[in-house]
Design an enzyme around this catalytic site. Sequence first.
Site, mmCIF file in Angstrom:
data_model
loop_
_atom_site.group_PDB
_atom_site.id
_atom_site.type_symbol
_atom_site.label_atom_id
_atom_site.label_comp_id
_atom_site.label_asym_id
_atom_site.label_seq_id
_atom_site.Cartn_x
_atom_site.Cartn_y
_atom_site.Cartn_z
ATOM 1 N N CYS A 1 16.093 44.271 16.883
ATOM 2 C CA CYS A 1 15.075 43.711 17.785
ATOM 3 C C CYS A 1 15.572 43.944 19.210
ATOM 4 C CB CYS A 1 14.860 42.234 17.499
ATOM 5 S SG CYS A 1 16.292 41.262 17.885
ATOM 6 N N ASP B 1 21.331 31.777 23.694
ATOM 7 C CA ASP B 1 19.882 31.538 23.777
ATOM 8 C C ASP B 1 19.483 30.869 25.081
ATOM 9 O OD1 ASP B 1 19.393 30.709 20.251
ATOM 10 O OD2 ASP B 1 19.752 32.582 21.306
ATOM 11 N N LYS C 1 13.491 24.754 16.045
ATOM 12 C CA LYS C 1 13.049 25.920 15.258
ATOM 13 C C LYS C 1 14.227 26.433 14.435
ATOM 14 C CE LYS C 1 13.203 30.100 17.276
ATOM 15 N NZ LYS C 1 13.953 31.165 16.596
ATOM 16 N N ASN C 2 15.395 26.527 15.050
ATOM 17 C CA ASN C 2 16.530 27.169 14.387
ATOM 18 C C ASN C 2 17.193 26.290 13.336
ATOM 19 O OD1 ASN C 2 15.945 29.402 15.804
ATOM 20 N ND2 ASN C 2 17.681 29.277 17.217
ATOM 21 N N ARG D 1 6.520 32.209 19.401
ATOM 22 C CA ARG D 1 7.380 32.250 18.202
ATOM 23 C C ARG D 1 8.293 31.035 18.160
ATOM 24 N NH1 ARG D 1 9.276 37.851 16.065
ATOM 25 N NH2 ARG D 1 10.271 36.362 14.705
ATOM 26 N N ARG E 1 20.673 43.971 14.765
ATOM 27 C CA ARG E 1 20.883 42.701 14.074
ATOM 28 C C ARG E 1 21.421 42.974 12.662
ATOM 29 N NH1 ARG E 1 17.835 38.726 16.675
ATOM 30 N NH2 ARG E 1 19.166 37.214 15.654
HETATM 31 C C1 EPZ Z 1 20.931 32.645 15.232
HETATM 32 O O1 EPZ Z 1 20.653 33.996 14.898
HETATM 33 C C2 EPZ Z 1 19.737 32.174 16.048
HETATM 34 N N1 EPZ Z 1 18.520 32.291 15.242
HETATM 35 C C3 EPZ Z 1 19.584 33.018 17.305
HETATM 36 O O2 EPZ Z 1 18.532 32.456 18.074
HETATM 37 C C4 EPZ Z 1 20.872 32.920 18.118
HETATM 38 O O3 EPZ Z 1 20.771 33.758 19.262
HETATM 39 C C5 EPZ Z 1 22.058 33.365 17.247
HETATM 40 O O4 EPZ Z 1 22.110 32.562 16.050
HETATM 41 C C6 EPZ Z 1 23.388 33.199 17.974
HETATM 42 O O5 EPZ Z 1 23.565 31.855 18.328
HETATM 43 C C7 EPZ Z 1 18.283 31.364 14.286
HETATM 44 O O6 EPZ Z 1 19.051 30.440 14.086
HETATM 45 C C8 EPZ Z 1 16.999 31.520 13.518
HETATM 46 P P1 EPZ Z 1 24.294 35.413 14.372
HETATM 47 P P2 EPZ Z 1 21.621 34.766 13.832
HETATM 48 O O7 EPZ Z 1 24.366 35.899 12.988
HETATM 49 O O8 EPZ Z 1 22.209 33.794 12.889
HETATM 50 C C9 EPZ Z 1 26.530 39.512 14.719
HETATM 51 C C10 EPZ Z 1 16.481 32.409 19.197
HETATM 52 O O9 EPZ Z 1 16.263 32.817 20.343
HETATM 53 N N2 EPZ Z 1 26.330 39.641 13.261
HETATM 54 O O10 EPZ Z 1 24.952 34.105 14.708
HETATM 55 O O11 EPZ Z 1 20.846 35.897 13.303
HETATM 56 C C11 EPZ Z 1 25.226 39.557 15.507
HETATM 57 O O12 EPZ Z 1 24.832 40.892 15.767
HETATM 58 C C12 EPZ Z 1 17.345 33.231 18.254
HETATM 59 O O13 EPZ Z 1 16.110 31.296 18.749
HETATM 60 C C13 EPZ Z 1 26.997 40.668 12.578
HETATM 61 O O14 EPZ Z 1 27.723 41.464 13.167
HETATM 62 O O15 EPZ Z 1 22.757 35.308 14.790
HETATM 63 C C14 EPZ Z 1 25.599 38.837 16.785
HETATM 64 O O16 EPZ Z 1 26.265 39.729 17.663
HETATM 65 C C15 EPZ Z 1 17.612 34.621 18.803
HETATM 66 N N3 EPZ Z 1 26.813 40.778 11.225
HETATM 67 C C16 EPZ Z 1 26.594 37.772 16.306
HETATM 68 O O17 EPZ Z 1 27.056 38.222 15.025
HETATM 69 C C17 EPZ Z 1 26.027 39.907 10.517
HETATM 70 O O18 EPZ Z 1 25.933 40.053 9.268
HETATM 71 C C18 EPZ Z 1 25.985 36.389 16.129
HETATM 72 O O19 EPZ Z 1 24.792 36.560 15.372
HETATM 73 C C19 EPZ Z 1 25.380 38.863 11.224
HETATM 74 C C20 EPZ Z 1 25.540 38.740 12.593
#
Ligand code: EPZ
Length: 422
Positions: A115, A309, A22-23, A401, A120
């Site tokens: 969420c 995850d 999915k990701n 989802r 996020r």
């Molecule tokens: C991806 O989300 C995945 N989703 C998430 O999987 C996964 O948990 C996450 O990466 C971490 O591995 C998809 O790929 C669709 P991040 P993403 O930006 O990219 C912070 C699932 O269960 N951050 O890597 O949105 C954020 O708050 C989902 O399949 C900022 O501070 O996550 C987090 O603490 C859930 N500012 C950390 O970085 C930003 O602009 C990592 O988040 C963006 C993120």
Amino acid sequence: MDKLLVHGNGSLKGAINISGSKNASLPILAATLLSNEPSIVRRVPDVSDTNYMLQILRALGAEVERSSGTVRVEPADISPEAPYDLVRKMRASICVMGPLLARVGRAKISLPGGCVIGDRPVDLHLKAMQGLGARIEMEGGDIMLSAPEGLLGSEIDMRGKHGPTVLGTDNLMMAAVLAKGTTVIDSAASEPEVVDLADFLVKMGARIKGAGTRRIVIEGVEELKGVEHTIIPDRIEAGTFMVAGAMAGQGVTLRRVCRRHLEAATEKLEEAGHVVTFNETGTEVAISPGETPRGCDITTAPYPGFPTDMQAQFTAMFATTPGISVVEDTIFPQRFMHCSEMKRMGADIRVDGGRALVRGVQRLSAAPVMASDLRASAALVLAALKAAGTTEINRLYHIDRGYEHIDDKLLQLGGQVERVPA
Ligand code: EPZ
């Protein structure tokens, strides 16, 4: 809204195919917008999140056809406005930002809400677009981006306070491939899904080096062509079923996996005393419960560390593993919604700050529980497999989802589960 009835105390046996990731599918489907030629993407899982993305692509003007796992996207004429009612349903919609900006020169995306797994933010995504010269305004909950003179490559550090950002890295890569000059992404995410996106972009004609490392260098090109691509296996679905096999299995085999992507989960399952055996090519894995399972500690980290995850699923396993386990999530410190639900089933878990302290109990007991986020819900299914009685898991749409036909796959393994209308 469906719910899932899970009759515990059964055991799982047999083999299933793991679906496409999915990701990896979400950013790759968004990346099809970067060309005006059609692309074909195979092994796109039939889950709500990918279906939302297809609806967004259609709303942006692309023609989209799906036949089972194969999706054809014809993005000849694209509008820059992602529809609020769709974007608000899925945070990952943010990954159309980079392609829209690169292809059309502007984009309007509603700010994704938070969420249950935590706030996020998208500050790093905006930093990336600004770094390429885009102008950004916020209006009525929408992000308005414009780059009338096109984007200009530059060096951008994408590290946030919780480490790299997966979709932030994706967005920057997808915008930079059509920017003038060279872009360097420092502190890039190195997840396999980022590498799969880079592979797709290179097939389209992009010039990318270093995907899978913390430093990615991109030389902008004039245009990209439509291509065909097969999505990598879903390592989180595979990891989830590996835990199921360790908790309640008598010999579970998963096909269509990628060993390299499962190292962190494999190491932890072996540390907990379970038996994990890959075939020679690393495309199949067999899991058996260990004789003397034991608790262990987990701290999540960006790839190749232990995935955030997967921590809820391991917590479900530790709930009935003798000993004490400490699970710490450094990426989403609030991602412990599943713990309160598991405590309703008799689990002994104390959540304190960004960590859960789990003391294994002999047995869980069935109870009606509430799914909350995708992985927490999957963890409840795992816990229910080990609970005496029939557990009722409500709000099954959270699982749908990201898990393709999870009930069918459990039934195929002999699991006693039943999807019923709520
Ligand atoms: C991806 O989300 C995945 N989703 C998430 O999987 C996964 O948990 C996450 O990466 C971490 O591995 C998809 O790929 C669709 P991040 P993403 O930006 O990219 C912070 C699932 O269960 N951050 O890597 O949105 C954020 O708050 C989902 O399949 C900022 O501070 O996550 C987090 O603490 C859930 N500012 C950390 O970085 C930003 O602009 C990592 O988040 C963006 C993120």
